[in-house]
Write an enzyme that holds these catalytic residues in place. Structure first.
Site, PDB file in Angstrom:
ATOM      1  N   THR A   1      30.464  32.187  28.701  1.00 38.20           N
ATOM      2  CA  THR A   1      30.258  32.474  30.125  1.00 38.20           C
ATOM      3  C   THR A   1      31.032  31.456  30.939  1.00 38.20           C
ATOM      4  O   THR A   1      31.114  30.291  30.557  1.00 38.20           O
ATOM      5  CB  THR A   1      28.768  32.435  30.508  1.00 38.20           C
ATOM      6  OG1 THR A   1      28.662  32.593  31.926  1.00 38.20           O
ATOM      7  CG2 THR A   1      28.095  31.137  30.105  1.00 38.20           C
TER       8      THR A   1
ATOM      9  N   THR B   1      26.531  35.557  33.935  1.00 38.91           N
ATOM     10  CA  THR B   1      26.672  36.471  32.805  1.00 38.91           C
ATOM     11  C   THR B   1      25.559  36.222  31.779  1.00 38.91           C
ATOM     12  O   THR B   1      25.003  35.135  31.739  1.00 38.91           O
ATOM     13  CB  THR B   1      28.046  36.178  32.157  1.00 38.91           C
ATOM     14  OG1 THR B   1      29.052  36.597  33.058  1.00 38.91           O
ATOM     15  CG2 THR B   1      28.240  36.855  30.821  1.00 38.91           C
TER      16      THR B   1
ATOM     17  N   GLY C   1      36.398  33.478  33.659  1.00 35.40           N
ATOM     18  CA  GLY C   1      36.941  34.346  32.627  1.00 35.40           C
ATOM     19  C   GLY C   1      38.424  34.200  32.338  1.00 35.40           C
ATOM     20  O   GLY C   1      38.851  34.273  31.180  1.00 35.40           O
TER      21      GLY C   1
HETATM   22  N1  ASP Z   1      32.981  35.155  32.408  1.00 35.02           N
HETATM   23  C1  ASP Z   1      32.633  36.100  33.409  1.00 35.02           C
HETATM   24  C2  ASP Z   1      33.882  36.669  34.003  1.00 35.02           C
HETATM   25  O1  ASP Z   1      34.841  35.949  34.181  1.00 35.02           O
HETATM   26  C3  ASP Z   1      31.822  35.515  34.502  1.00 35.02           C
HETATM   27  C4  ASP Z   1      30.609  34.771  34.011  1.00 35.02           C
HETATM   28  O2  ASP Z   1      30.566  34.282  32.906  1.00 35.02           O
HETATM   29  O3  ASP Z   1      29.625  34.694  34.775  1.00 35.02           O
HETATM   30  O4  ASP Z   1      33.898  37.824  34.316  1.00 35.02           O
END
Ligand code: ASP
Length: 359
Positions: free
Chosen positions: A277, A226, A280
């Site tokens: 990030t 992300t 999630g």
């Molecule tokens: N936090 C993001 C999600 O769970 C994934 C990420 O941070 O790469 O969608």
């Protein structure tokens, strides 16, 4: 004895006078410290995702490509801030650069869902007004952070999702693309690998619980990617934003923390601006971004202390990931409990620091 009294008084006065000088000196020293550690005029920090990013899996070319893109992105925001632009514009435009790169799991490089589609999420928040915007599950909006921004600026709502969000994006004149714009071979390969592992682990997955069992076990090894940005501008306004394709192989319309205000993104001029990030589900449960701000607000913790505490909370729950944040005094923090996190900072002197692994 009487003869000694004036002598004792003189001695006492000398001592008191010396003490006063010492405390004045200390005060002087403290002031000097305050003036030398001046608040910067502005500051910007970005991330390109946290996860199992190990030096041994990285080629010099790949590392150079990530560093170059991080630098290109942060310089865009830096220029905006240097020229007196808003932290909101700096965050939006910086994220645009990373969204347009196939390197990151956002925009062009978004990961695939189980159905081999790409569903994108984003959010942005203004620390001055506490206004916020977010979009979830879009498939045709080229830059989801722009959609989050127009939701904040031009609608009465905070979050729009799916087809409705795409319709709004069209009405707002945002660039729309064919869903295939987001297809990259690299991400398709990742999906295939995850599906192979899934098939080995649970056979044919046809129930939600079996899928979720797999998801729990496997996702720990996934790379995330992300992107996010937090910035302080010359007017003392904080802003943060986050954009993502979510997690590889997601299904059932799964939405992570990135578009959730208080989890993936939070900004408040009284405290700090944060972009998250990581895994999630845990970042939603721990309310990561808002929790950091609340610890500063209600408990007087520093940004660093608050970030560490909240990421430990995520870890205790079983999740992992990281955050980047800047506080109202321009202090910047990049904290993560994964092997690495793509990140960069720039201060008002133009000093650039880029990091990938734990240092
Ligand atoms: N936090 C993001 C999600 O769970 C994934 C990420 O941070 O790469 O969608």
């Amino acid at each position: 004895m009487k003869k000694l009294i004036p002598f004792v008084i003189v001695l006492f006065l000398c001592f008191a006078c010396k003490n006063e000088n010492t405390s004045r000196d200390t005060a002087k020293a403290e002031n000097a410290l305050e003036t030398t550690t001046e608040k910067p005029e502005f500051a910007i920090i970005i991330h390109g995702g946290a996860g199992t990013i190990l030096k041994r899996n990285m080629t010099p070319e790949k590392e150079a490509a990530y560093k170059a893109k991080l630098e290109e992105a942060i310089r865009v925001g830096y220029e905006i801030l240097k020229n007196g632009g808003s932290s909101l514009d700096a965050v939006t435009k910086t994220i645009n650069v990373m969204e347009d790169s196939p390197l990151f799991n956002a925009g062009k490089g978004a990961v695939f869902t189980n159905a081999e589609t790409n569903e994108l999420d984003a959010s942005i928040m203004d620390g001055k007004t506490l206004n916020a915007g977010a979009s979830a599950g879009t498939t045709t909006v080229r830059n989801p952070i722009d959609l989050a921004r127009v939701v904040m600026d031009n609608s009465k709502h905070v979050m729009l999702s799916g087809k409705g969000a795409e319709l709004f994006a069209e009405e707002q004149g945002l660039t729309l693309v064919e869903p295939s714009y987001f297809h990259t071979d690299r991400r398709l390969e990742s999906l295939k690998r995850v599906k192979e592992r899934e098939a080995k682990k649970v056979g044919k997955v046809d129930t939600e619980s079996a899928y979720l069992d797999f998801y729990d076990a496997d996702i720990k090894n996934a790379k995330f990617g992300t992107v996010g940005c937090a910035a302080l501008d010359k007017n003392g306004n904080l802003a943060a934003g986050t954009s993502t394709g979510g997690m590889t192989n997601k299904r059932y319309g799964r939405v992570g923390d990135a578009p959730i205000i208080g989890s993936g993104t939070y900004a408040n001029n009284a405290t700090c601006a944060v972009s998250s990030t990581g895994w999630g589900e845990y970042f939603i449960r721990a309310q990561v971004a808002h929790d950091i701000s609340a610890l500063m607000d209600y408990k007087g913790l520093s940004l660093k202390e608050a970030s560490k505490l909240v990421l430990n909370k995520v870890k205790d729950l079983g999740g992992d990931g990281g955050i980047v944040a800047v506080d109202k005094n321009g202090n910047m923090v990049a904290e993560f409990n994964t092997a690495g996190m793509y990140r960069a900072t720039m201060n008002d002197k133009g000093e650039l620091v880029i990091g990938i692994y734990e240092q």
